[in-house]
Scaffold this motif. Structure first.
Motif, PDB file in Angstrom:
ATOM      1  N   GLU A   6       0.861  -1.195   0.000  1.00 47.94           N
ATOM      2  CA  GLU A   6       0.000   0.000   0.000  1.00 47.94           C
ATOM      3  C   GLU A   6       0.890   1.235   0.000  1.00 47.94           C
ATOM      4  OE1 GLU A   6      -2.664  -0.180   3.316  1.00 47.94           O
ATOM      5  OE2 GLU A   6      -3.658  -2.007   2.613  1.00 47.94           O
ATOM      6  N   ASN A   8       0.871   5.363  -0.195  1.00 52.01           N
ATOM      7  CA  ASN A   8       0.018   6.541  -0.027  1.00 52.01           C
ATOM      8  C   ASN A   8       0.846   7.818  -0.016  1.00 52.01           C
ATOM      9  OD1 ASN A   8      -2.771   5.447   0.469  1.00 52.01           O
ATOM     10  ND2 ASN A   8      -1.667   4.334   2.048  1.00 52.01           N
ATOM     11  N   ASN A   9       0.469   8.728  -0.918  1.00 50.14           N
ATOM     12  CA  ASN A   9       1.090  10.064  -0.993  1.00 50.14           C
ATOM     13  C   ASN A   9       2.622  10.012  -1.052  1.00 50.14           C
ATOM     14  OD1 ASN A   9      -1.458  11.382  -0.822  1.00 50.14           O
ATOM     15  ND2 ASN A   9      -1.440  11.052   1.394  1.00 50.14           N
ATOM     16  N   ASN A  21       2.825  12.699  -5.135  1.00 42.17           N
ATOM     17  CA  ASN A  21       1.709  12.057  -4.423  1.00 42.17           C
ATOM     18  C   ASN A  21       1.231  10.776  -5.096  1.00 42.17           C
ATOM     19  OD1 ASN A  21       1.489  13.956  -2.282  1.00 42.17           O
ATOM     20  ND2 ASN A  21       0.536  15.386  -3.701  1.00 42.17           N
ATOM     21  N   ASN A  23      -0.153   7.163  -5.354  1.00 45.59           N
ATOM     22  CA  ASN A  23      -1.019   6.299  -4.558  1.00 45.59           C
ATOM     23  C   ASN A  23      -1.375   5.056  -5.362  1.00 45.59           C
ATOM     24  OD1 ASN A  23      -1.975   8.031  -2.057  1.00 45.59           O
ATOM     25  ND2 ASN A  23      -2.040   9.397  -3.818  1.00 45.59           N
ATOM     26  N   THR A  25      -2.066   0.368  -4.823  1.00 46.62           N
ATOM     27  CA  THR A  25      -1.961  -0.856  -4.025  1.00 46.62           C
ATOM     28  C   THR A  25      -1.572  -2.019  -4.930  1.00 46.62           C
ATOM     29  OG1 THR A  25      -4.296  -1.406  -4.336  1.00 46.62           O
ATOM     30  CG2 THR A  25      -3.742  -0.083  -2.400  1.00 46.62           C
TER      31      THR A  25
END
Length: 285
Positions: A6, A8-9, A21, A23, A25
């Motif tokens: 995962e 994120n940012n 940024n 993002n 998964t």
């Protein structure tokens, strides 16, 4: 669906380049293809995930923060990077001895079997290996310690089609053996991804511009070839990119069925992952 990775940012700023940024998964049981031109940010992203490059943002692997649990997490990751490996003055046999001390789950039998399968000499110095042989050795090393995740940067570059297919089969087998595993693979050879990936992620100028299931992309995206008059009728919101050729326009659309019904266009060519990548890199909005 649970995720093995995962992000994120994720951000990283250099003098001439910036990751902005990011993002995404990587779900369990999936192969995610990561594509983009040189300098787009693929390697920076991968090195950030591995905590080789210090970036801002949150990265969780197997549910844990890579910066806090790096040593534990890396026992469960197999890595192939283009620019990092062991000394050129080692042999494949010596690498086996080194890896035994690094990985708790190192499987010597599996490693030796891969060397045989890839026809790699066990006592020859790495400096005398071809580039293709070195890549095969990296892959054998990456998958011989029971990793949960493979993170691969250009793993099939420099290999002939027969060996590439061998390696793609190994990746398929890796997932089939345990559906909680995952692979994140960066490559320029997009035809490979059409055969093995569950998701395609495209990065351009440090930003993720496309992230969809491979089947959805191949089913829905298409290329319209038309003259200037017909091109002018297509609303900007209904296409992704276009290219102006000498006698016609080529237009990348992301919903073939809608385009056919809305504009009465009967013939729309299929778009391969490579076609889409070229439109994203060289096309106009």
């Amino acid at each position: 669906m649970e995720n093995n990775i995962e992000v994120n940012n994720l951000s990283k700023k250099y003098d001439t380049f910036e990751l902005k940024n990011i993002n995404f998964t990587v779900p369990k049981g999936s192969i995610v293809g990561f594509v983009g031109e040189n300098g787009a940010g693929k390697t920076t992203t991968i090195k950030s995930i591995l905590n080789i490059t210090n970036s801002s943002g949150s990265i969780k692997i197997l549910g844990k923060n890579i910066k806090q649990y790096e040593k534990e997490i890396k026992q469960n990751i197999g890595v192939v990077l283009d620019d990092s490996f062991l000394s050129e003055y080692l042999t494949a046999k010596q690498i086996n001895s080194i890896m035994k001390d690094i990985y708790n789950e190192w499987n010597e039998n599996k490693y030796i079997n891969y060397l045989k399968q890839f026809n790699l000499p066990i006592n020859k110095l790495l400096k005398d290996y071809s580039s293709g042989m070195k890549m095969k050795l990296k892959i054998a090393t990456a998958i011989s310690h029971k990793p949960q995740i493979l993170i691969l940067d250009e793993p099939t570059s420099g290999l002939d089609p027969i060996v590439r297919n061998e390696i793609l089969d190994i990746f398929r087998q890796f997932i089939a053996e345990d559906e909680t595993r995952s692979i994140l693979v960066s490559t320029h050879i997009t035809t490979d991804l059409e055969h093995i990936s569950d998701y395609i992620m495209f990065i351009k100028n440090g930003e993720i511009t496309l992230n969809l299931p491979t089947s959805e992309i191949l089913e829905n995206y298409g290329i319209v070839k038309c003259d200037e008059k017909d091109f002018s009728k297509i609303s900007k919101e209904d296409y992704e990119y276009y290219r102006k050729e000498k006698y016609q326009y080529e237009v990348l659309v992301k919903n073939k069925k809608m385009i056919k019904s809305k504009y009465g266009i009967s013939t729309i060519d299929k778009a391969s992952i490579e076609d889409i990548m070229l439109f994203y890199i060289k096309g106009e909005k």
